[in-house]
Design a protein around this motif. Structure first.
Motif, PDB file in Angstrom:
ATOM      1  N   ALA A  24     -10.122   3.680   0.460  1.00  0.00           N
ATOM      2  CA  ALA A  24     -10.684   2.598   1.418  1.00  0.00           C
ATOM      3  C   ALA A  24      -9.798   2.413   2.660  1.00  0.00           C
ATOM      4  N   LEU A  25      -8.528   2.238   2.428  1.00  0.00           N
ATOM      5  CA  LEU A  25      -7.192   1.974   3.292  1.00  0.00           C
ATOM      6  C   LEU A  25      -7.345   3.239   4.642  1.00  0.00           C
ATOM      7  N   ALA A  26      -7.259   4.551   3.919  1.00  0.00           N
ATOM      8  CA  ALA A  26      -7.521   5.630   4.713  1.00  0.00           C
ATOM      9  C   ALA A  26      -8.566   5.560   5.585  1.00  0.00           C
ATOM     10  N   ALA A  27      -9.771   4.958   5.062  1.00  0.00           N
ATOM     11  CA  ALA A  27     -11.031   4.855   5.935  1.00  0.00           C
ATOM     12  C   ALA A  27     -10.969   3.632   6.785  1.00  0.00           C
ATOM     13  N   ASP A  28      -9.666   2.825   6.973  1.00  0.00           N
ATOM     14  CA  ASP A  28      -9.694   1.803   7.705  1.00  0.00           C
ATOM     15  C   ASP A  28     -10.470   0.788   7.392  1.00  0.00           C
ATOM     16  N   ASP A  29     -10.949   0.618   6.064  1.00  0.00           N
ATOM     17  CA  ASP A  29     -11.796  -0.227   5.642  1.00  0.00           C
ATOM     18  C   ASP A  29     -11.344  -1.673   5.790  1.00  0.00           C
ATOM     19  N   GLN A  30     -11.803  -2.672   6.944  1.00  0.00           N
ATOM     20  CA  GLN A  30     -11.318  -3.758   6.987  1.00  0.00           C
ATOM     21  C   GLN A  30     -11.260  -4.678   5.956  1.00  0.00           C
ATOM     22  N   VAL A  31     -12.284  -4.879   5.269  1.00  0.00           N
ATOM     23  CA  VAL A  31     -12.214  -5.881   4.084  1.00  0.00           C
ATOM     24  C   VAL A  31     -10.921  -5.579   3.234  1.00  0.00           C
ATOM     25  N   MET A  32     -10.674  -4.248   2.928  1.00  0.00           N
ATOM     26  CA  MET A  32      -9.765  -3.772   2.132  1.00  0.00           C
ATOM     27  C   MET A  32      -8.455  -4.136   2.538  1.00  0.00           C
ATOM     28  N   LYS A  33      -8.222  -3.885   3.966  1.00  0.00           N
ATOM     29  CA  LYS A  33      -6.954  -4.032   4.703  1.00  0.00           C
ATOM     30  C   LYS A  33      -6.687  -5.548   4.599  1.00  0.00           C
ATOM     31  N   ASP A  34      -7.641  -6.459   4.829  1.00  0.00           N
ATOM     32  CA  ASP A  34      -7.541  -7.801   4.702  1.00  0.00           C
ATOM     33  C   ASP A  34      -7.015  -8.203   3.353  1.00  0.00           C
ATOM     34  N   VAL A  35      -7.746  -7.719   2.180  1.00  0.00           N
ATOM     35  CA  VAL A  35      -7.469  -8.257   0.993  1.00  0.00           C
ATOM     36  C   VAL A  35      -5.911  -7.638   0.442  1.00  0.00           C
ATOM     37  N   ILE A  36      -5.661  -6.442   1.102  1.00  0.00           N
ATOM     38  CA  ILE A  36      -4.298  -5.888   0.678  1.00  0.00           C
ATOM     39  C   ILE A  36      -3.321  -6.885   1.359  1.00  0.00           C
ATOM     40  N   ALA A  37      -3.416  -7.124   2.733  1.00  0.00           N
ATOM     41  CA  ALA A  37      -2.616  -7.931   3.250  1.00  0.00           C
ATOM     42  C   ALA A  37      -2.238  -9.272   2.535  1.00  0.00           C
ATOM     43  N   ARG A  38      -3.407  -9.968   2.209  1.00  0.00           N
ATOM     44  CA  ARG A  38      -3.282 -11.176   1.365  1.00  0.00           C
ATOM     45  C   ARG A  38      -2.258 -10.627   0.001  1.00  0.00           C
ATOM     46  N   ALA A  39      -2.910  -9.953  -0.693  1.00  0.00           N
ATOM     47  CA  ALA A  39      -1.847  -9.494  -1.725  1.00  0.00           C
ATOM     48  C   ALA A  39      -0.403  -9.221  -1.447  1.00  0.00           C
ATOM     49  N   GLN A  40       0.002  -8.448  -0.424  1.00  0.00           N
ATOM     50  CA  GLN A  40       1.028  -8.099  -0.017  1.00  0.00           C
ATOM     51  C   GLN A  40       2.059  -9.492   0.265  1.00  0.00           C
ATOM     52  N   HIS A  41       1.300 -10.359   1.026  1.00  0.00           N
ATOM     53  CA  HIS A  41       1.822 -11.527   1.415  1.00  0.00           C
ATOM     54  C   HIS A  41       2.136 -12.413   0.130  1.00  0.00           C
ATOM     55  N   SER A  42       1.357 -12.343  -0.778  1.00  0.00           N
ATOM     56  CA  SER A  42       1.859 -13.252  -2.017  1.00  0.00           C
ATOM     57  C   SER A  42       2.663 -12.603  -2.866  1.00  0.00           C
ATOM     58  N   ILE A  43       2.600 -11.140  -2.854  1.00  0.00           N
ATOM     59  CA  ILE A  43       3.820 -10.598  -3.718  1.00  0.00           C
ATOM     60  C   ILE A  43       5.418 -10.929  -3.006  1.00  0.00           C
ATOM     61  N   GLY A  44       5.065 -10.861  -1.649  1.00  0.00           N
ATOM     62  CA  GLY A  44       6.465 -11.105  -1.059  1.00  0.00           C
ATOM     63  C   GLY A  44       6.934 -12.736  -1.033  1.00  0.00           C
ATOM     64  N   LEU A  45       5.758 -13.417  -1.361  1.00  0.00           N
ATOM     65  CA  LEU A  45       6.292 -14.805  -1.676  1.00  0.00           C
ATOM     66  C   LEU A  45       6.935 -14.915  -3.001  1.00  0.00           C
ATOM     67  N   LEU A  46       6.405 -14.080  -3.931  1.00  0.00           N
ATOM     68  CA  LEU A  46       6.725 -14.098  -5.606  1.00  0.00           C
ATOM     69  C   LEU A  46       8.292 -13.556  -5.376  1.00  0.00           C
ATOM     70  N   ALA A  47       8.296 -12.352  -4.600  1.00  0.00           N
ATOM     71  CA  ALA A  47       9.538 -11.663  -4.522  1.00  0.00           C
ATOM     72  C   ALA A  47      10.912 -12.725  -3.713  1.00  0.00           C
ATOM     73  N   GLY A  48      10.307 -13.362  -2.816  1.00  0.00           N
ATOM     74  CA  GLY A  48      11.213 -14.309  -2.116  1.00  0.00           C
ATOM     75  C   GLY A  48      11.854 -15.568  -3.034  1.00  0.00           C
ATOM     76  N   ASN A  49      10.769 -16.133  -4.105  1.00  0.00           N
ATOM     77  CA  ASN A  49      10.952 -17.011  -4.979  1.00  0.00           C
ATOM     78  C   ASN A  49      12.181 -16.346  -5.921  1.00  0.00           C
ATOM     79  N   LEU A  50      12.093 -15.181  -6.275  1.00  0.00           N
ATOM     80  CA  LEU A  50      12.918 -14.527  -7.452  1.00  0.00           C
ATOM     81  C   LEU A  50      14.159 -14.465  -6.917  1.00  0.00           C
TER      82      LEU A  50
END
Lengths: 309, 309
Positions: free
Chosen positions: B214-240
């Motif tokens: 989906a990302l390879a096909a430039d799917d905007q829904v997937m791109k948005d959702v993955i960006a949010r997930a990445q942001h949250s994982i980064g927040l978790l990593a920053g906390n740690l």
């Protein structure tokens, strides 16, 4: 600032304290530290030359290897080599930690976390600091920065934190945050006895004693704000249990000292509600500090003794 | 499930894997484990009787002292004494950890965290698991439950988590949560190629390969959702990082394996924006797993070897 001379068993043989004159800059404050150590030795009936080692807890980020205070916002210090200065003056090794690292070290050596292999300290004051004991030892981290749990984010959309980010635990539940929330409630029109208490007691800031008096007077604004702070501290404590699985979480700082178990009980409930691994027997203790004001100085003395042992 | 026979240097001498038949219950699955270990030994050209020790990573909460899986939701196991059963069958000591504890142990012994005194693993799969290395050793915690960082709360008002609470990191950024958010976006009327990809590839679940396509096909829904997930994982990593000050954070699991540095780079940015202690030189590394699928089995083998050394 407080200096103690302590025995290996954590008995306080002498002590001295004074208000830090931060306006005098690093040189002035280091002079004060030297003076307080000398006075504590005098109080113990010994010469400062007899001290075996010195431990220091600084209110900020430290580099323990260099004996350097990297950044202490409340002192406005950046990269101050306090360890070597004291070491040169007294002719003994100096160990440096941040103020909450040494406080949990004190509780672990002599107080509420004694005997625990794993413990976390949460200190609630102007900010929120922390310290972590792993396998019986203070865990300092890669850069000496371990335990900055006040900056675990509880909600990115939360209130602004003095660190410049949003939603850190400190931004929800430090004494500064409690003051902000009480003042905002009053400004929004809610009635509270807090301004009267502060006026009567001639306080410019909402100290722990003001908080205690407002709660004793059944002030609903203070009760609501404290309940929210307790909830947030519990959330933080629950996060730390899930991450680190410690035997004990020690809560400390001015408010905890004043309010004790009354303050801790709702935090314990809030924390336990977040435990992933159930703890039906209550094997994980969440308790107030036993050493109070002396935790930091005693922990610093323990670290110093340990370093020369 | 995957079994490897490994040398002291982490060289894989033999391996075998199969789909876990959870429907057969603990007895059936333990039978499968025995079979896979035997097949891996055969693949290595040795008799299973020659194995020196066995290490096991279980997908859930473990009691390492008892060799017991306390609770593994995906297997529907409660209090299963798998360690003693394997130990009896093979006549060697068995070490038990949870699946992500052993994965970070593998990365520490042989992979992306090699040589680090302090490391944290964040594994993103059906859920989010973690593992912590302190002073060069896997940190198991008081009850063997250390590292459950997927249940650090990032926002109490956040989405529901499989654990029953709200706003855990896992509820924001596991593969399951990504699937939930993509499906919700599609249901709300947004266009996406995801359903078509899943149909073409005959997938019932949104696997890492579906996400990648989906990302390879430039799917905007997937791109948005993955960006949010990445942001949250980064927040978790920053906390740690703020709590533990590790040298390295290793990211692993199916999505990380598929997407590698493309997935990790935005997480790194998000994490770094939360560091309380600035790290201008990038001394704290945030990197993808090096061992991929083999991290867990290699880490379990390391733990096993260490226990009998």
């Amino acid at each position: 600032m407080m200096a103690v001379v302590a025995s290996a068993k954590g008995k306080i043989l002498g002590e001295s304290d004074t208000a830090t004159r931060r306006d005098e800059g690093p040189d002035g404050v280091i002079g004060q530290i030297i003076e307080q150590i000398t006075l504590a030795a005098k109080d113990a009936g010994i010469s400062a030359k007899k001290l075996g080692a010195i431990g220091l807890g600084a209110p900020g980020a430290v580099d323990p290897r260099k004996g350097m205070v990297v950044r202490a916002p409340n002192l406005d210090w950046t990269n101050v080599l306090v360890g070597p200065r004291l070491s040169k003056h007294f002719g003994v090794p100096v160990s440096l930690g941040n103020d909450v690292q040494v406080a949990i070290q004190g509780e672990h050596a002599y107080g509420a976390a004694k005997g625990a292999e794993r413990a976390v300290g949460i200190w609630i004051g102007t900010g929120i600091g922390g310290g972590i004991i792993i396998r019986g030892e203070l865990e300092r981290g890669f850069r000496g920065a371990a335990g900055e749990i006040g900056h675990i984010c509880l909600d990115e959309a939360g209130p602004e934190c003095p660190c410049g980010r949003r939603g850190c635990a400190e931004a929800f539940a430090s004494r500064t945050s409690i003051e902000r929330d009480v003042m905002a409630a009053i400004k929004s029109g809610r009635k509270s006895v807090v301004p009267q208490i502060m006026k009567e007691r001639n306080k410019l800031r909402m100290t722990s004693s003001v908080i205690q008096r407002a709660l004793a007077a059944d002030d609903q604004v203070m009760k609501d704000v404290i309940a929210r702070a307790q909830h947030s501290i519990g959330l933080l404590a629950g996060n730390l249990v899930n991450a680190l699985d410690p035997e004990v979480i020690v809560l400390g700082g001015g408010i905890v000292e004043r309010l004790g178990e009354d303050f801790v009980a709702p935090i314990r409930e809030s924390a336990r509600s977040r435990f992933l691994r159930p703890d039906p027997d209550g094997s994980i203790r969440i308790v107030p500090s036993l050493l109070g004001d002396h935790a930091g100085a005693l922990g610093a003395s323990f670290l110093a003794r340990n370093a020369v042992r």
